[in-house]
Design an enzyme around this catalytic site. Sequence first.
Site, PDB file in Angstrom:
ATOM      1  N   GLU A 420       7.522  22.873  14.880  1.00 53.14           N
ATOM      2  CA  GLU A 420       7.189  24.331  14.940  1.00 53.14           C
ATOM      3  C   GLU A 420       7.910  25.138  15.918  1.00 53.14           C
ATOM      4  O   GLU A 420       7.403  25.708  16.748  1.00 53.14           O
ATOM      5  CB  GLU A 420       5.829  24.457  15.166  1.00 53.14           C
ATOM      6  CG  GLU A 420       5.021  23.527  13.935  1.00 53.14           C
ATOM      7  CD  GLU A 420       3.482  23.925  13.529  1.00 53.14           C
ATOM      8  OE1 GLU A 420       3.001  24.538  14.767  1.00 53.14           O
ATOM      9  OE2 GLU A 420       2.782  23.412  12.948  1.00 53.14           O
ATOM     10  N   ASN A 487       4.399  21.713   8.219  1.00 54.72           N
ATOM     11  CA  ASN A 487       2.878  21.940   8.807  1.00 54.72           C
ATOM     12  C   ASN A 487       2.035  22.883   8.234  1.00 54.72           C
ATOM     13  O   ASN A 487       2.419  24.215   8.402  1.00 54.72           O
ATOM     14  CB  ASN A 487       2.820  21.900  10.418  1.00 54.72           C
ATOM     15  CG  ASN A 487       3.839  20.831  11.047  1.00 54.72           C
ATOM     16  OD1 ASN A 487       4.001  19.820  10.443  1.00 54.72           O
ATOM     17  ND2 ASN A 487       4.052  21.065  12.074  1.00 54.72           N
TER      18      ASN A 487
HETATM   19  C1  GCB Z   1       0.122  22.300  14.475  1.00 54.66           C
HETATM   20  C2  GCB Z   1       0.703  21.614  15.623  1.00 54.66           C
HETATM   21  C3  GCB Z   1      -0.392  20.566  16.168  1.00 54.66           C
HETATM   22  C4  GCB Z   1      -1.634  21.587  16.397  1.00 54.66           C
HETATM   23  C5  GCB Z   1      -2.189  21.606  14.886  1.00 54.66           C
HETATM   24  C6  GCB Z   1      -3.638  22.459  15.045  1.00 54.66           C
HETATM   25  O1  GCB Z   1       0.787  22.904  13.530  1.00 54.66           O
HETATM   26  O2  GCB Z   1       1.949  21.105  15.217  1.00 54.66           O
HETATM   27  O3  GCB Z   1       0.169  20.151  17.505  1.00 54.66           O
HETATM   28  O4  GCB Z   1      -2.433  20.316  16.851  1.00 54.66           O
HETATM   29  O5  GCB Z   1      -1.218  22.710  14.208  1.00 54.66           O
HETATM   30  O6  GCB Z   1      -4.542  21.736  14.712  1.00 54.66           O
HETATM   31  O7  GCB Z   1      -3.565  23.602  15.177  1.00 54.66           O
END
Ligand code: GCB
Length: 891
Positions: A420, A487
């Site tokens: 990200e 993601n």
């Molecule tokens: C994401 C990230 C991760 C976070 C997750 C979240 O997209 O890559 O590091 O922990 O979301 O739980 O918001």
Amino acid sequence: KHILAIYGQNVFILFTLLICPFFLQGQPIFSGRQMIGFNDQWSFSKDNQSWESVTIPHTWNAKDVMDDTPGYYRETSWYKRILKGNPALIGKSLFLCFDGLNQEAEVYVNGKLAGTHAGGYTRFIVPVTALVNHKANFKNEVLVKVTNRFNEDIAPLTADFTFFGGIYRKVNLLVTEPVHFYNGDYGADGVYIQTPTVSAEQASVRINSSLENSGTTASAFQLKTTVYNQQGKAVSTHTLNVNLKPGEKRVVTQDLPVIKKPELWSTKNPVLHRAVSRIIDAKSSSVLDQVANSIGFRWYKFDAKKGFFLNGEPLKLMGSSRHQDYEGLGNAVPDELQIRDVTLLKAMGGNFLRVAHYPQDPVILEACDRLGILASVEIPIVNAITESEGFTENCKHMQIEMIRQNFNHPSVIIWAYMNEVLLRPKFETDKPRQEQYFNNVRALAQQLENLTRREDPSRYTMMALHGDFDRYHKVGLTKIPMIIGWNLYQGWYGGELKGFGQFLDKHHRELPDVPLLITEFGADADPRIRSFSPLRFDKSVEYAISFSQVYLNDILSRPFVSGAMVWNLADFSSETRAETMPHINNKGLLTLGRKEKDTYYLYQAYLMDQPFIKIASRNWKERTGIADSASLFCTQPVQVATNLDVVELFLNGKSLGLQSSKNRICEWQVPFTAGLNQLRAVDPQKPMLSDQTSIDFTLLPYLFSDARDFTTMHILLGANRYFMDGEQQVLWIPDQPYRKGSFGHIGGAAFKGGNSRISYGSDKNILNTDLDPIYQTQQVDLKAYRMDVPDGEYELSLYFAELVGGTPKEMLVYNLDNQIVKEIGGQRIFTLNLNGKKFLDNFNIAEEYGYATAVKKTIRIDVANGQGLLLDFIPVKGAPVLNAISVRKLN
Ligand code: GCB
């Protein structure tokens, strides 16, 4: 005995004593390679003055990351240990091997700098031969200066996880002969195995070995590599004669004779072969060095239209990501607990682990090799980059460390390098400068991509992007890696659940030639929170279950989706998080202490091959609810996760009938009576397959007058959720509008959080309590609260927290809609009368207690003449509020 005393720990030594004939003959003790645990008897200091004894793995942040004050100790600390001199080591080469420490280190031996390292997640090896005094019992001092301070040249810069400091992975003392596999190669052990062609018919093995002669005389030896099958039979051997001059280093290649009809490695049948590389002295025939590695013979490909194939067969890659920390331990976690994570993933029916967001302890990939879990590994470039040479070089260094150190694991099929990275684009108000930043991000990505393909042409490359398709596409990042990982959190941080499938279809339409994985998806589930009307971001287990059903259906129904990894296998520490369980991200299918949540059972129902039944409300063991009108029971739903079509449920031995499963869940309306209720879910075809549990139900009266034995009630206002305070054994129920003879609020509305993602309540960390959910919802502008309790003496507790205003903290900055809401101070003043008498006069929560702070007011009151309890809220300024109320009958 003498040797045991020198190195403290050690099975290794014992092993040497038992098998080493030289020792018995009074010859040199160490022959060949010795890896000696170097983890006990360390001292630790934050100021290099006062010391405490510690054992490694160790972190100095295990506790402070959980307290209410923002931040945690991110400074320099010191570790030291004595390495006793041992004349038997004269002439050997000595190395200190650090499996990982966070995040920068300087290693000193007897006051001299022996080596440094930058980066918290990879192994590094420090040669110390020249610095150690081998005089018997000489106290060589090993001093390690460690810091986890922010350094703009080291990734990660920011991330949704805690950067625990310390020597949190194991340390070994490595002893070799001067002629050895080269240990200076980015922390790797110098032997790199490839399987250039593998089929059911035959497998070829190519091995590059990096060799070093650090001695003062020339050396002639044989490099002998043998591959053994699972039964221990040698199936291929290759020997090469090598001469190394003093000080010479060389890489040599061996192509082993092909192996006919190799037993293949697969996720279902992870057959491992073993490659043993030996350096054998030409004169004495003694083994100077030996390294063993696992080999798995498998081939694979990603296809943008048809998904993933292993050994020619289609295989949907389903699994999870994993963080490395554990409840109470931070990141300093013993091997057994780490390996158990991979076992739990396997037991879930998973076949893939995204090792995220950084390389982890070597035992993780070893377990993947053994258990048949495919894997991707990535370096921790998260959210943003620094446009500096230092940052670029460190990223490249880490990428090489990751690849070389983990090169031989058959489980690894993907190397990745950015997560990200455009989530928090810098320079939002200066577009030309932002353009330049984007160019630099793209340039770094391209460098890492090229480097990875050069280092390891046999694997795929990947980048994980958040759901802003157009941003990544415009910057050009979607064109760089071989696979795109998305993601995606539609229906969690923002958007709607149906947006998930639409997004996948968009990728397929616009990037039809790029294979895709869902590298993240998931919803938080706080196991203490349950709901019969679940809402986005309410943290209820029920919302997470229904969210996962939609996602899993969308993933499994699209062949072009190669696979998906739920975020996350277990809850993990994220110091900046607030919400219902501050400092923890609750998206795990397991808790931080690795207890299964009910969501884990849903994944089992989706992913397991064997018939499966599990009561998915089994973790909601202590329930409460209001009796159905004037009856002796309360009807509530119970869910069972299953991969069968039909399941039968029994309550206290009586059938509640069959239910067909919908999206792997069967649901019944169950009439719970007070006390223990036995539930048993059974496969009607094969009654041997069943699951049972008992639920302890506290029945609350429909009308207070119904109940002779009413004692206590705990009510959350403005909430749909049930909350279990396990520590105090208190069960909270959602409020209701006032009903005659019962209880409830009169007037007002549920508080809606100050930002878009929250359907109701607040996600702030409420100070001075661990029971945040009690205070995170409230009824605003209520006129009165009534409880028609029978006459008697009561203790009444009222719970308040000012949810509006205060210093805007950096909250949820890591997440996907990434907005910080500035709040205007919500000063409110009200007076509260209890049964006509003033209880709180001109009450100003914020002024008297501060913002987002738990306030509990308790009073004893005599209720007589059937008047019940009546709270009148009289506004003085702004709207009165009440967050929760509990009542206890004293007599
Ligand atoms: C994401 C990230 C991760 C976070 C997750 C979240 O997209 O890559 O590091 O922990 O979301 O739980 O918001």
